[in-house]
Design a protein around this motif. Structure first.
Motif, PDB file in Angstrom:
ATOM      1  N   ARG A  25       0.965   4.346  -2.847  1.00  0.00           N
ATOM      2  CA  ARG A  25       0.870   5.806  -2.341  1.00  0.00           C
ATOM      3  C   ARG A  25       2.097   6.575  -2.990  1.00  0.00           C
ATOM      4  O   ARG A  25       1.732   7.431  -3.410  1.00  0.00           O
ATOM      5  CB  ARG A  25       0.756   5.926  -1.006  1.00  0.00           C
ATOM      6  CG  ARG A  25      -0.651   5.354  -0.424  1.00  0.00           C
ATOM      7  CD  ARG A  25      -0.713   5.814   0.893  1.00  0.00           C
ATOM      8  NE  ARG A  25      -0.090   4.924   1.921  1.00  0.00           N
ATOM      9  CZ  ARG A  25      -0.280   3.816   2.674  1.00  0.00           C
ATOM     10  NH1 ARG A  25      -1.864   3.426   2.393  1.00  0.00           N
ATOM     11  NH2 ARG A  25       0.272   3.163   3.543  1.00  0.00           N
ATOM     12  N   ASN A  58      -6.323   4.571  -2.732  1.00  0.00           N
ATOM     13  CA  ASN A  58      -4.726   4.861  -2.604  1.00  0.00           C
ATOM     14  C   ASN A  58      -3.989   5.239  -3.907  1.00  0.00           C
ATOM     15  O   ASN A  58      -2.870   5.441  -3.994  1.00  0.00           O
ATOM     16  CB  ASN A  58      -4.209   3.723  -2.024  1.00  0.00           C
ATOM     17  CG  ASN A  58      -4.387   3.620  -0.378  1.00  0.00           C
ATOM     18  OD1 ASN A  58      -3.621   4.263   0.198  1.00  0.00           O
ATOM     19  ND2 ASN A  58      -5.277   2.822   0.058  1.00  0.00           N
ATOM     20  N   GLU A  84      -5.823  -0.386   5.764  1.00  0.00           N
ATOM     21  CA  GLU A  84      -5.402  -1.419   4.617  1.00  0.00           C
ATOM     22  C   GLU A  84      -4.727  -2.653   5.141  1.00  0.00           C
ATOM     23  O   GLU A  84      -4.722  -3.698   4.417  1.00  0.00           O
ATOM     24  CB  GLU A  84      -4.312  -0.828   3.686  1.00  0.00           C
ATOM     25  CG  GLU A  84      -5.166   0.157   2.781  1.00  0.00           C
ATOM     26  CD  GLU A  84      -5.271   1.661   3.529  1.00  0.00           C
ATOM     27  OE1 GLU A  84      -5.667   2.611   2.955  1.00  0.00           O
ATOM     28  OE2 GLU A  84      -4.752   1.749   4.551  1.00  0.00           O
ATOM     29  N   LYS A 109     -10.209   0.543  -1.349  1.00  0.00           N
ATOM     30  CA  LYS A 109      -8.791   1.001  -0.846  1.00  0.00           C
ATOM     31  C   LYS A 109      -7.882   1.361  -1.986  1.00  0.00           C
ATOM     32  O   LYS A 109      -6.987   2.089  -1.808  1.00  0.00           O
ATOM     33  CB  LYS A 109      -8.327  -0.051   0.196  1.00  0.00           C
ATOM     34  CG  LYS A 109      -9.066   0.212   1.737  1.00  0.00           C
ATOM     35  CD  LYS A 109      -8.842   1.464   2.046  1.00  0.00           C
ATOM     36  CE  LYS A 109      -9.570   1.743   3.352  1.00  0.00           C
ATOM     37  NZ  LYS A 109      -9.438   3.270   3.899  1.00  0.00           N
ATOM     38  N   SER A 110      -8.144   0.348  -3.115  1.00  0.00           N
ATOM     39  CA  SER A 110      -7.167   0.372  -4.252  1.00  0.00           C
ATOM     40  C   SER A 110      -7.323   1.827  -5.002  1.00  0.00           C
ATOM     41  O   SER A 110      -6.339   2.490  -5.150  1.00  0.00           O
ATOM     42  CB  SER A 110      -7.223  -0.743  -5.290  1.00  0.00           C
ATOM     43  OG  SER A 110      -7.080  -2.035  -4.674  1.00  0.00           O
ATOM     44  N   TRP A 159       0.790  -1.258   0.160  1.00  0.00           N
ATOM     45  CA  TRP A 159      -0.014  -0.005   0.071  1.00  0.00           C
ATOM     46  C   TRP A 159       0.744   1.337   0.141  1.00  0.00           C
ATOM     47  O   TRP A 159       0.626   2.333  -0.661  1.00  0.00           O
ATOM     48  CB  TRP A 159      -0.892  -0.127   1.000  1.00  0.00           C
ATOM     49  CG  TRP A 159      -1.878  -1.235   1.362  1.00  0.00           C
ATOM     50  CD1 TRP A 159      -1.760  -2.354   1.958  1.00  0.00           C
ATOM     51  CD2 TRP A 159      -3.211  -1.399   0.633  1.00  0.00           C
ATOM     52  NE1 TRP A 159      -2.743  -3.150   1.650  1.00  0.00           N
ATOM     53  CE2 TRP A 159      -3.691  -2.848   0.535  1.00  0.00           C
ATOM     54  CE3 TRP A 159      -3.698  -0.518  -0.525  1.00  0.00           C
ATOM     55  CZ2 TRP A 159      -4.795  -2.990   0.045  1.00  0.00           C
ATOM     56  CZ3 TRP A 159      -4.914  -0.776  -1.283  1.00  0.00           C
ATOM     57  CH2 TRP A 159      -5.594  -2.135  -0.904  1.00  0.00           C
ATOM     58  N   ASP A 160       1.997   1.026   0.712  1.00  0.00           N
ATOM     59  CA  ASP A 160       2.827   2.280   0.675  1.00  0.00           C
ATOM     60  C   ASP A 160       3.527   2.572  -0.554  1.00  0.00           C
ATOM     61  O   ASP A 160       3.723   3.664  -1.053  1.00  0.00           O
ATOM     62  CB  ASP A 160       4.059   2.047   1.840  1.00  0.00           C
ATOM     63  CG  ASP A 160       4.964   3.343   2.142  1.00  0.00           C
ATOM     64  OD1 ASP A 160       4.418   4.260   2.131  1.00  0.00           O
ATOM     65  OD2 ASP A 160       6.043   3.102   2.234  1.00  0.00           O
ATOM     66  N   GLN A 163      -3.088   0.685   9.921  1.00  0.00           N
ATOM     67  CA  GLN A 163      -3.615   1.546   8.713  1.00  0.00           C
ATOM     68  C   GLN A 163      -4.818   0.584   8.576  1.00  0.00           C
ATOM     69  O   GLN A 163      -4.725  -0.653   8.609  1.00  0.00           O
ATOM     70  CB  GLN A 163      -2.788   1.691   7.550  1.00  0.00           C
ATOM     71  CG  GLN A 163      -2.395   0.501   7.060  1.00  0.00           C
ATOM     72  CD  GLN A 163      -1.212   0.899   5.849  1.00  0.00           C
ATOM     73  OE1 GLN A 163      -1.238   1.901   5.405  1.00  0.00           O
ATOM     74  NE2 GLN A 163      -0.617  -0.201   5.405  1.00  0.00           N
ATOM     75  N   ARG A 174       1.732   6.833  -6.586  1.00  0.00           N
ATOM     76  CA  ARG A 174       0.815   7.923  -6.910  1.00  0.00           C
ATOM     77  C   ARG A 174       1.132   9.505  -6.961  1.00  0.00           C
ATOM     78  O   ARG A 174       0.840  10.215  -7.502  1.00  0.00           O
ATOM     79  CB  ARG A 174      -0.576   7.371  -5.856  1.00  0.00           C
ATOM     80  CG  ARG A 174      -1.841   8.632  -6.149  1.00  0.00           C
ATOM     81  CD  ARG A 174      -2.463   8.214  -7.430  1.00  0.00           C
ATOM     82  NE  ARG A 174      -1.828   8.893  -8.652  1.00  0.00           N
ATOM     83  CZ  ARG A 174      -2.297   8.632 -10.006  1.00  0.00           C
ATOM     84  NH1 ARG A 174      -3.138   7.839 -10.147  1.00  0.00           N
ATOM     85  NH2 ARG A 174      -1.823   9.126 -11.130  1.00  0.00           N
TER      86      ARG A 174
END
Length: 470
Positions: A72, A113, A430, A109-110, A68-69, A428, A75
C-alpha cells in the motif's frame, strides 16, 4: 540503422524485489525503499517489480513488517508506474498447492492493494497450475503474465517452447516471460528462443535472467535484437552476481539504436547514489556476501540457480560436510532426471537440492526421502515434462497411486477454515491470506504487532525493523 523501425526496449526494475532477494536474502526494509520512490516513479520504467516472490515471507519472518502495508505504501508513492509481483501459480507465494478459493482471494487482494501486473509461474511449467491465477487476474482487471521457467534438457526443444507459447495465448494471458532463474540462457540460444516464442504467439515477450553465469547482458542484447519487448534489470548497486544485469548498463547499450529505451542516465545515477551506501553497509555487516557477486560458470554445467547453490552450501555446512559440495553438484542433475527433468526453480530447486544432499550424505541414493520428494513423485505438484524414473518412484512412494489430474482439483475450499483458525488475530481482510500461506510465521508476526500496539517491549522480536537487518 537509420532505416530500421524504432522499437524501444522497455525495462522492468527489480531492485525493490528480485535484486535484493538474490543478493541479500530479501532483507531490504520498506523504510529504505520509500524515500527513493518519487525519483524512481519519474524514470519511465515499464514496471517496478516490488512484491511477491520471497518478499512476503521475509517481511513477516525477518523484518517484522506487514507485506500488505508495504504494498500500500509503495502504491501510494508510485503514481505513474505499474507495480509488478511474482506469483507461484497454485502455490501463490508458499510451497504447497492451495485451493482455488485462496488463489482467487489472494489475486483479488493483490490487485486491490496496488498490483498491476502479476507474473505467474509454475515450477514444472504445468499450465494447468496457472489457469486459476490467470483467470482471477483478468477478472480483477490486472495484467496476467505467464512466466515459463527456462531450463535445458532433451524435451525442451524449440518446438516445445513454440507450442507452449501458443497455449499461453489461448489461455488468455496478456504477455509471456522467459524466467531464466539460473542464468542458463546464453546469447545465441536467446535469439532462437525469442524467435520460437514469437512464432507461437503474438503476445509481448519479456526476459528475466540472472548474471550468475556471466552472460546475462549479452543474452539481453541478442534477445532484444530478436524481438524481445521487455527486459528485467536492477540498479547497479544491487546488480550482477546472482542478481540481474545493471539497468544503467542496458540503457547505455541500446542508446542511439532503434531499441533506445529513452531513460535518463542522470536520473538513474541519482537513484544509484541513493542505494550505494546501503550496498556498502550490507557488505560490511555480511548481509551481502562477495561470493554471490562473482561469476559461477558451474551454473551452466549443473543448472543450479544461485539461490539453490547457497542453500546447498548452508545445508552441507550444518551437516559438517562441506567437502561433499562437488559430489552434491554432480548428484543434482541425476536427481532432476529421476524426477522427470523439472526446471530448477522454487520449490522444485529446493526439493531436488535437498534430496541430492541426502543421497550424498547417506551414501545410498534415496535411503532417506523427504516428504516433498514424495509429493513430486506422487504427482502432487503436477505433471513433469518427462516421466519419473519408475524404480526411484517405486522406492520412494511404494504402492501409492500417483495423481494425474490438476492437483488443486482434489483440494476442497480452504478459506473458511483459515478464517476460523486465525480469527483472534484478524485486523484487516488480508491477514487471513498471510496466515493461509505461513501459519506459524504469520501468527508470530500478529503477536508482535499486537505487542507493539499495546506498548509491550518488543525488542526481543528480532530488532529487524532497524535499518539493516541481517
Amino acid at each position: 540503422m537509420a532505416d530500421q523501425v524504432k522499437k524501444p526496449v522497455k525495462i522492468t526494475e527489480t531492485i525493490l524485489r528480485d535484486a535484493h532477494q538474490s543478493l541479500i536474502a530479501t532483507r531490504m526494509p520498506t523504510e529504505l525503499m520509500l524515500p527513493i520512490v518519487d525519483k524512481m516513479d519519474k524514470v519511465g520504467y515499464h514496471s517496478v517489480e516490488c512484491w511477491g516472490g520471497a518478499t512476503f515471507d521475509a517481511c513477516l519472518r525477518f523484518l517484522k513488517e506487514d507485506p500488505w502495508d508495504r504494498l500500500r505504501k509503495l502504491r501510494a508513492g508510485f503514481k505513474n508506474t505499474k507495480l509488478q509481483m511474482l506469483f507461484r501459480g497454485q502455490n501463490i507465494l508458499g510451497y504447497n498447492h492451495y485451493a482455488d478459493d485462496v488463489v482467487e482471494y489472494f489475486v483479488q487482494k493483490s490487485v486491490a492493494n496496488g498490483i498491476d501486473i502479476i507474473r505467474i509461474f509454475d515450477c514444472l511449467n504445468d499450465l494447468r497450475n496457472l489457469k486459476t491465477a490467470v483467470d482471477a487476474t483478468k477478472k480483477e482487471g490486472g495484467h496476467a503474465q505467464i512466466a515459463l521457467s527456462y531450463t535445458l534438457g532433451d524435451a525442451y526443444t524449440l518446438e516445445y517452447w513454440e507450442k507452449t507459447a501458443k497455449q499461453i495465448e489461448e489461455m488468455g494471458a496478456d504477455s509471456i516471460c522467459i524466467k531464466d532463474m539460473a542464468g542458463l540462457l546464453v546469447p545465441y540460444k536467446a535469439t532462437e528462443l525469442v524467435t520460437a516464442l514469437k512464432a507461437g504467439s503474438s503476445l509481448p515477450i519479456q526476459l528475466h535472467t540472472h548474471y550468475t553465469s556471466g552472460v546475462a547482458s549479452m543474452t539481453y542484447l541478442k534477445a532484444v535484437e530478436a524481438g524481445c519487448d521487455i527486459i528485467d534489470c536492477a540498479m547497479s548497486p544491487l546488480a550482477l552476481g546472482t542478481s540481474q544485469p545493471a539497468t544503467e548498463v542496458m540503457v547505455e547499450t541500446f542508446r542511439g539504436t532503434p531499441y533506445d529505451s529513452g531513460l535518463d542516465q542522470n536520473l538513474l545515477a541519482e537513484i544509484a547514489e541513493y542505494f550505494r551506501p546501503y550496498r556498502e553497509e550490507c557488505l560490511k555487516n555480511g548481509l551481502l556476501n562477495p561470493k554471490v557477486l562473482g561469476v559461477n560458470i558451474k551454473t551452466l554445467m549443473y543448472q543450479v540457480p544461485g539461490g539453490m547453490l547457497s542453500n546447498l552450501v548452508s545445508q552441507l555446512k550444518e551437516a559438517g560436510a562441506e567437502d561433499k559440495f562437488e559430489a552434491v553438484l554432480e548428484e543434482v542433475p541425476r536427481v532432476r532426471k529421476d524426477f522427470g527433468e523439472p526446471p530448477l526453480v522454487t520449490p522444485s530447486s529446493q526439493i531436488v537440492g535437498t534430496q541430492a544432499v541426502l543421497n550424498v550424505l547417506q551414501g545410498e541414493r534415496y535411503k532417506l526421502v523427504t516428504k516433498e520428494s514424495k509429493k513430486i513423485l506422487s504427482g502432487e505438484f503436477g505433471q513433469t515434462i518427462k516421466p519419473f524414473n519408475p524404480e526411484v518412484q517405486k522406492k520412494c512412494i511404494g504402492d501409492v497411486k500417483p495423481i494425474t489430474c490438476r492437483p488443486a482439483d482434489l483440494i476442497e475450499p480452504q478459506l473458511p477454515k483459515f478464517k476460523e483458525e486465525c480469527k483472534q488475530w484478524i485486523q484487516q481482510d488480508e491477514d487471513v491470506l498471510s496466515y493461509a500461506l505461513f501459519p506459524q510465521v504469520a501468527t508470530e508476526f500478529f503477536k508482535y504487532r499486537q505487542a507493539q500496539q499495546t506498548g509491550v517491549d518488543v525488542t526481543k522480536a528480532d530488532a529487524a525493523t532497524k535499518s539493516y537487518p541481517v
